[in-house]
Design a protein around this motif. Structure first.
Motif, PDB file in Angstrom:
ATOM      1  N   HIS A  10      41.083  54.448   7.157  1.00  0.00           N
ATOM      2  CA  HIS A  10      40.054  53.459   7.452  1.00  0.00           C
ATOM      3  C   HIS A  10      38.764  54.041   6.875  1.00  0.00           C
ATOM      4  O   HIS A  10      38.161  54.933   7.457  1.00  0.00           O
ATOM      5  CB  HIS A  10      39.896  53.239   8.962  1.00  0.00           C
ATOM      6  N   ASP A  45      40.174  51.628  17.056  1.00  0.00           N
ATOM      7  CA  ASP A  45      41.138  50.548  17.283  1.00  0.00           C
ATOM      8  C   ASP A  45      41.830  50.182  15.976  1.00  0.00           C
ATOM      9  O   ASP A  45      41.658  50.853  14.945  1.00  0.00           O
ATOM     10  CB  ASP A  45      40.452  49.336  17.922  1.00  0.00           C
ATOM     11  N   ASP A  46      42.600  49.093  16.000  1.00  0.00           N
ATOM     12  CA  ASP A  46      43.426  48.717  14.853  1.00  0.00           C
ATOM     13  C   ASP A  46      42.631  48.393  13.595  1.00  0.00           C
ATOM     14  O   ASP A  46      43.156  48.491  12.481  1.00  0.00           O
ATOM     15  CB  ASP A  46      44.304  47.507  15.204  1.00  0.00           C
ATOM     16  N   VAL A  47      41.379  47.988  13.755  1.00  0.00           N
ATOM     17  CA  VAL A  47      40.583  47.614  12.585  1.00  0.00           C
ATOM     18  C   VAL A  47      39.582  48.703  12.200  1.00  0.00           C
ATOM     19  O   VAL A  47      38.740  48.501  11.341  1.00  0.00           O
ATOM     20  CB  VAL A  47      39.837  46.281  12.821  1.00  0.00           C
ATOM     21  N   LEU A  71      48.282  58.313  19.257  1.00  0.00           N
ATOM     22  CA  LEU A  71      47.445  57.634  20.235  1.00  0.00           C
ATOM     23  C   LEU A  71      46.792  58.661  21.151  1.00  0.00           C
ATOM     24  O   LEU A  71      47.397  59.683  21.488  1.00  0.00           O
ATOM     25  CB  LEU A  71      48.281  56.676  21.079  1.00  0.00           C
ATOM     26  N   ARG A  76      44.066  58.017   9.328  1.00  0.00           N
ATOM     27  CA  ARG A  76      44.770  57.499  10.497  1.00  0.00           C
ATOM     28  C   ARG A  76      45.968  58.411  10.790  1.00  0.00           C
ATOM     29  O   ARG A  76      46.897  58.502   9.991  1.00  0.00           O
ATOM     30  CB  ARG A  76      45.240  56.071  10.245  1.00  0.00           C
ATOM     31  N   GLY A 106      43.105  54.746  21.906  1.00  0.00           N
ATOM     32  CA  GLY A 106      43.182  54.196  20.558  1.00  0.00           C
ATOM     33  C   GLY A 106      43.857  55.206  19.657  1.00  0.00           C
ATOM     34  O   GLY A 106      44.497  56.160  20.127  1.00  0.00           O
ATOM     35  N   GLU A 107      43.729  54.999  18.357  1.00  0.00           N
ATOM     36  CA  GLU A 107      44.349  55.906  17.391  1.00  0.00           C
ATOM     37  C   GLU A 107      43.412  57.071  17.093  1.00  0.00           C
ATOM     38  O   GLU A 107      42.218  56.895  16.871  1.00  0.00           O
ATOM     39  CB  GLU A 107      44.671  55.174  16.095  1.00  0.00           C
ATOM     40  N   LEU A 156      52.235  56.094  17.777  1.00  0.00           N
ATOM     41  CA  LEU A 156      52.364  54.652  17.586  1.00  0.00           C
ATOM     42  C   LEU A 156      53.816  54.263  17.319  1.00  0.00           C
ATOM     43  O   LEU A 156      54.315  53.271  17.846  1.00  0.00           O
ATOM     44  CB  LEU A 156      51.477  54.207  16.416  1.00  0.00           C
ATOM     45  N   GLN A 212      41.767  59.589  14.720  1.00  0.00           N
ATOM     46  CA  GLN A 212      41.470  59.593  13.292  1.00  0.00           C
ATOM     47  C   GLN A 212      40.623  60.815  12.947  1.00  0.00           C
ATOM     48  O   GLN A 212      39.814  61.275  13.756  1.00  0.00           O
ATOM     49  CB  GLN A 212      40.755  58.300  12.890  1.00  0.00           C
ATOM     50  N   CYS A 228      36.255  53.569  19.418  1.00  0.00           N
ATOM     51  CA  CYS A 228      36.395  53.175  20.814  1.00  0.00           C
ATOM     52  C   CYS A 228      35.404  53.938  21.696  1.00  0.00           C
ATOM     53  O   CYS A 228      34.916  55.011  21.337  1.00  0.00           O
ATOM     54  CB  CYS A 228      37.817  53.481  21.301  1.00  0.00           C
TER      55      CYS A 228
END
Length: 496
Positions: A369, A332-334, A378, A374, A344-345, A393, A347, A338
């Motif tokens: 991250h 997720d964004d942080v 998606l 990243r 989600g993204e 994104l 990675q 997931c």
């Protein structure tokens, strides 16, 4: 240096070229000119030019620009820069004068290998401190090179803002060729087809560095031609090829056919750089009887980071594959991973991930991250570890607060048998914020209309997601790899 599927390549590109030269054999053939380049001759040339550059005062890790199309002289220039321990700076010949001039200046290169066809552009945009390579009679002992030293600088497409300079080390560059060799089980008996420009990460790492690491060879052509491709593949004696979805589509809609002998020799075809439409993949495999291995790669991951297994029975059509020789997750964004099946993204973590964006610590920090890169893509991951890309994104269309993935509309358009290229895009809208439109290229004999295609989309994805207008164009804008640049479509059709 020997290829080991369980261990990333050690050492430097110089070490690997030395090993290939000692073993002997063919490195490259060029079907358009009938030229052949053997590993010992390539090493001899690279060592001589690298010694000359060292004598001319080029420091270890300093940028050396390469401004060449695919071909014998370009390959020799690339390997000379890599062999000397310099940072090969691949200039995107399709980028236009502003982007080329920016890359030359930003890289701080002082010497450039320039093909005769590029002289006019080079002189137009080069900074004062950059000069074309001129051989001298001098030579000096080469710089010591370690795996952690810079090896490659390649600029991203720059669809938003200035291009970013992706830096790969000797080890991450070699790892790019290694991930391909492992996933596709490449051996010294394999010969790839270098049809994509080698100033793009796919053409460079998958085809060129993949052949170096595996010990195989490469048949390289200057550019893709749908009418000549199968004949060039036959002449080149290839066993596999790596292309992009637009090329797959053009071959599918073309008249040319591979010979029976070529069909028997070909092990697989590989598609990357952007998502391959399900209908295009099935149509190609049904027509030519050749399995397509779909994959996903980025400049930042030295090309391949996700790939379907080589065994066709393990392919999942519509998936970019799974992580082989690196790791993948959906977060997720942080940066929290997931659950399986959740979007989600995508990675990536592994030996093929870039070192940094040159002179851009803020962008480098934002790209990670922790030690996970990243990608900006998606997707979701199924229970077997296969990743399904759902969009970018930056490319999401937000209509009335709802996220719409352009790929869903693309897939619907590709269901029409006449659609060769398709891309949905966002158009500003006072009512919804953004609305959906699309552009297509049709086969030459097609009589399909934009309204017919719009209704097809409405039937497949519903009225809310369907494009309000489908534009029929002679050509869709593409990057150097052949990837459709949907973010340019709004300006192309309506002006900035």
């Amino acid at each position: 240096m020997k290829f080991d599927r369980n261990t990333p390549p050690a050492g430097s590109v110089r070490d690997w070229l030395d090993a290939r030269a000692e073993a002997g054999g063919t490195a490259f053939i060029f079907p358009e000119t009938d030229e052949v380049l053997h590993w010992p001759a390539l090493r001899e040339h690279a060592a001589k030019v690298a010694g000359d550059l060292t004598a001319q005062g080029i420091a270890k890790g300093e940028s050396v620009a390469v401004m060449h199309p695919n071909g014998l002289e370009g390959v020799k220039a690339l390997y000379a820069a890599l062999y000397g321990g310099f940072r090969a700076t691949m200039l995107n010949l399709a980028a236009g004068p502003d982007a080329l001039g920016y890359a030359m200046e930003h890289s701080e290169a002082r010497v450039a290998f320039v093909h005769d066809s590029q002289i006019e552009m080079y002189r137009k945009v080069r900074p004062d401190n950059l000069h074309r390579y001129t051989p001298s009679d001098a030579s000096e002992a080469l710089h010591e090179v370690e795996a952690s030293d810079d090896a490659l600088l390649m600029y991203t497409s720059g669809t938003t803002g200035r291009p970013k300079g992706v830096v790969h080390t000797q080890s991450s560059l070699l790892a790019g060729g290694w991930t391909v060799s492992v996933a596709h089980e490449l051996t010294s008996q394999d010969r790839g087809m270098g049809v994509l420009p080698f100033y793009h990460i796919n053409g460079l790492c998958v085809s060129v560095i993949g052949s170096l690491v595996s010990g195989g060879s490469l048949a390289m052509v200057s550019r893709f031609s749908a009418s000549k491709f199968w004949n060039q593949a036959e002449t080149g004696g290839i066993t596999w090829f790596s292309v992009v979805p637009t090329i797959i589509s053009h071959l599918l809609h073309g008249q040319a056919e591979p010979s029976p002998a070529l069909k028997r020799r070909l092990r697989f075809a590989r598609s990357a750089s952007s998502a391959l439409a399900v209908e295009t993949q099935r149509g190609f495999q049904n027509r030519f009887g050749l399995a397509i291995v779909e994959s996903l790669g980025l400049t930042e991951t030295a090309a391949q980071c996700l790939v379907n297994p080589l065994d066709p029975h393990l392919h999942k059509i519509g998936s970019a594959g799974k992580a082989i020789s690196n790791e993948a997750r959906i977060a997720d964004d942080v940066g929290t991973e997931c659950a399986r099946g959740a979007e989600g993204e995508i990675q990536i973590r592994g030996p093929n991930v870039m070192k940094e964006y040159l002179k851009n610590p803020e962008a480098t920090k934002a790209a990670f991250h922790g030690d996970w890169l990243r990608t900006g893509d998606l997707g979701r991951m199924d229970a077997d570890g296969y990743v399904f890309v759902t969009g970018r994104l930056k490319e999401l269309i937000i209509k009335g607060g709802e996220n719409i993935a352009p790929r869903e509309i693309d897939e619907a358009l590709y269901e029409h048998p006449d659609v060769v290229e398709a891309a949905a895009f966002a158009r500003p809208c006072a009512q919804y914020g953004e609305r959906v439109e699309a552009a297509v290229r049709l086969s030459e004999a097609s009589t399909a209309t934009g309204e017919e295609l719009r209704l097809l989309c409405e039937e497949r994805v519903g009225k809310f997601k369907a494009p309000e207008q489908v534009h029929i164009l002679d050509e869709l804008p593409k990057g150097p790899s052949g990837k459709i640049q949907r973010l340019y479509l709004n300006d192309l059709l309506y002006g900035p």
